[in-house]
Design a protein around this motif. Structure first.
Motif, PDB file in Angstrom:
ATOM      1  N   LEU A   1      53.552  43.980  41.311  1.00  0.00           N
ATOM      2  CA  LEU A   1      52.519  43.834  40.285  1.00  0.00           C
ATOM      3  C   LEU A   1      51.149  43.552  40.890  1.00  0.00           C
ATOM      4  O   LEU A   1      50.139  44.022  40.376  1.00  0.00           O
ATOM      5  CB  LEU A   1      52.915  42.723  39.305  1.00  0.00           C
ATOM      6  CG  LEU A   1      54.056  43.053  38.343  1.00  0.00           C
ATOM      7  CD1 LEU A   1      54.393  41.831  37.488  1.00  0.00           C
ATOM      8  CD2 LEU A   1      53.673  44.236  37.447  1.00  0.00           C
ATOM      9  N   SER A   2      51.119  42.777  41.975  1.00  0.00           N
ATOM     10  CA  SER A   2      49.820  42.460  42.576  1.00  0.00           C
ATOM     11  C   SER A   2      49.144  43.720  43.109  1.00  0.00           C
ATOM     12  O   SER A   2      47.913  43.865  43.030  1.00  0.00           O
ATOM     13  CB  SER A   2      49.969  41.428  43.698  1.00  0.00           C
ATOM     14  OG  SER A   2      50.629  41.979  44.823  1.00  0.00           O
ATOM     15  N   ALA A   3      49.928  44.658  43.656  1.00  0.00           N
ATOM     16  CA  ALA A   3      49.362  45.912  44.159  1.00  0.00           C
ATOM     17  C   ALA A   3      48.805  46.749  43.017  1.00  0.00           C
ATOM     18  O   ALA A   3      47.739  47.366  43.142  1.00  0.00           O
ATOM     19  CB  ALA A   3      50.421  46.693  44.930  1.00  0.00           C
ATOM     20  N   LEU A   4      49.524  46.773  41.898  1.00  0.00           N
ATOM     21  CA  LEU A   4      49.044  47.508  40.736  1.00  0.00           C
ATOM     22  C   LEU A   4      47.764  46.889  40.194  1.00  0.00           C
ATOM     23  O   LEU A   4      46.807  47.598  39.864  1.00  0.00           O
ATOM     24  CB  LEU A   4      50.123  47.525  39.650  1.00  0.00           C
ATOM     25  CG  LEU A   4      49.804  48.331  38.394  1.00  0.00           C
ATOM     26  CD1 LEU A   4      49.561  49.795  38.731  1.00  0.00           C
ATOM     27  CD2 LEU A   4      50.938  48.201  37.377  1.00  0.00           C
ATOM     28  N   LYS A   5      47.718  45.556  40.141  1.00  0.00           N
ATOM     29  CA  LYS A   5      46.502  44.879  39.667  1.00  0.00           C
ATOM     30  C   LYS A   5      45.325  45.144  40.591  1.00  0.00           C
ATOM     31  O   LYS A   5      44.192  45.379  40.134  1.00  0.00           O
ATOM     32  CB  LYS A   5      46.748  43.374  39.553  1.00  0.00           C
ATOM     33  CG  LYS A   5      45.535  42.593  39.055  1.00  0.00           C
ATOM     34  CD  LYS A   5      45.849  41.114  38.901  1.00  0.00           C
ATOM     35  CE  LYS A   5      44.598  40.347  38.458  1.00  0.00           C
ATOM     36  NZ  LYS A   5      44.883  38.888  38.306  1.00  0.00           N
ATOM     37  N   ALA A   6      45.564  45.140  41.910  1.00  0.00           N
ATOM     38  CA  ALA A   6      44.486  45.386  42.868  1.00  0.00           C
ATOM     39  C   ALA A   6      43.917  46.788  42.721  1.00  0.00           C
ATOM     40  O   ALA A   6      42.714  47.009  42.908  1.00  0.00           O
ATOM     41  CB  ALA A   6      44.999  45.168  44.290  1.00  0.00           C
ATOM     42  N   ALA A   7      44.776  47.767  42.391  1.00  0.00           N
ATOM     43  CA  ALA A   7      44.347  49.163  42.264  1.00  0.00           C
ATOM     44  C   ALA A   7      43.849  49.500  40.864  1.00  0.00           C
ATOM     45  O   ALA A   7      43.261  50.576  40.676  1.00  0.00           O
ATOM     46  CB  ALA A   7      45.501  50.088  42.628  1.00  0.00           C
ATOM     47  N   TRP A   8      44.064  48.605  39.903  1.00  0.00           N
ATOM     48  CA  TRP A   8      43.773  48.937  38.511  1.00  0.00           C
ATOM     49  C   TRP A   8      42.291  49.221  38.231  1.00  0.00           C
ATOM     50  O   TRP A   8      41.979  50.034  37.354  1.00  0.00           O
ATOM     51  CB  TRP A   8      44.282  47.848  37.575  1.00  0.00           C
ATOM     52  CG  TRP A   8      44.405  48.331  36.158  1.00  0.00           C
ATOM     53  CD1 TRP A   8      43.673  47.945  35.062  1.00  0.00           C
ATOM     54  CD2 TRP A   8      45.317  49.327  35.682  1.00  0.00           C
ATOM     55  NE1 TRP A   8      44.079  48.613  33.942  1.00  0.00           N
ATOM     56  CE2 TRP A   8      45.089  49.480  34.290  1.00  0.00           C
ATOM     57  CE3 TRP A   8      46.300  50.101  36.291  1.00  0.00           C
ATOM     58  CZ2 TRP A   8      45.813  50.384  33.506  1.00  0.00           C
ATOM     59  CZ3 TRP A   8      47.024  50.998  35.513  1.00  0.00           C
ATOM     60  CH2 TRP A   8      46.771  51.129  34.152  1.00  0.00           C
TER      61      TRP A   8
END
Length: 290
Positions: free
Chosen positions: A145-152
């Motif tokens: 989830l943190s990777a998705l949030k960083a790329a969002w």
């Protein structure tokens, strides 16, 4: 004679600065080290690393991505130059620089630069490779989830695929500088952050759905050379799950493949106050083989 173990792809012309770096590297007759930056940074982010490696007996090059401005100030004045840069275009551009060297270089890359150096090593271009918090390639499945949030900030709007997207200070804090102080994060943002092309993030996000993706690494090429993956323990953008999945894919290679985790470090580990620990880790690996 220039080093060209495989056919050099069509790519953007080298800049004058890149040509000068190649000329100096060939004249020095020392082992070359090619540093490749990732999204939201410039080649100048490697300046301190270059000195460390040159002091250790290597010659350093830090190629641009196509059309990179020379300074953070120029980049933020003209963000549009970063748009439309694909993984394949960037890899081919750096390949073109490498092909003018007289000997195989060491490749060191961070974030999307970490993916790019793995792509280039898979083409047989590297004497040894260090991929630091590398962006994922086809076959790397975890998506924390943190990777998705960083790329969002990019992936949240499909139109960003064709745009250059800057990070706000708060977005940079989460994606890069979560493991440093708030003041340290602000200083890093001011000193290093530039807009980034949206296209590579969309390519990486869709890599496992697209057999023809440019985000693909020839992990089993016997000419790949030794590879080290470095992971920051607290990295939100490329957490351990992604780095370790990349390592497991690369471990299929017959060559040496290693992974190390640097404790208490986030995605800014190559530029923040603890950069020297990471540089020394990379240098120690390189010295074993080159």
């Amino acid at each position: 004679m220039s080093f060209a173990p495989v056919r050099t792809p069509a790519a953007a012309a080298m800049t004058g600065h890149e040509a000068q770096q190649v000329e100096c590297a060939n004249a020095a007759k020392l082992p070359p080290v090619v540093f490749v930056h990732g999204l939201w940074l410039l080649p100048s982010s490697w300046d301190r690393w270059a000195k460390v490696f040159e002091d250790a007996g290597y010659t350093a090059l830090a190629p641009s991505w196509p059309d990179d401005p020379e300074t953070v100030e120029a980049a933020n004045l003209h963000p549009e130059v970063f748009a439309h840069k694909s993984i394949g275009q960037i890899a081919d551009h750096v390949h073109g620089v490498i092909a003018r060297l007289n000997r195989k270089p060491v490749l060191i890359g961070h974030s999307f630069g970490g993916l790019l150096v793995q792509i280039l090593a898979g083409r047989g271009l590297a004497e040894a490779t260090v991929a630091i918090d590398p962006a994922p390639f086809r076959g790397v499945l975890p998506l924390p989830l943190s990777a998705l949030k960083a790329a969002w900030p990019v992936l949240g709007n499909p139109a960003n695929r064709k745009r250059a997207v800057p990070l706000t200070s708060a977005q940079f804090r989460f994606a890069f500088a979560n493991a440093v102080s708030e003041q340290g994060a602000k200083e890093l943002y001011k000193s290093f952050a530039v807009p980034g092309s949206g296209m590579p993030l969309f390519q990486a996000a869709a890599a496992n759905l697209n057999p023809w993706t440019e985000a693909k690494v020839a992990t089993e090429n016997p000419e790949r050379g030794p590879l080290l993956i470095i992971s920051g323990e607290k990295d939100n953008t490329v957490p351990w799950a992604i780095a370790n999945a990349s390592y497991r894919r690369q471990r299929r290679n017959a060559g040496i493949t290693e992974i190390v985790e640097i404790s208490r470090r986030g995605h800014s580990l190559v530029i923040d106050s603890g950069w020297r620990e990471v540089a020394d880790t990379a240098l120690g690996f390189v010295k074993r083989f080159v």
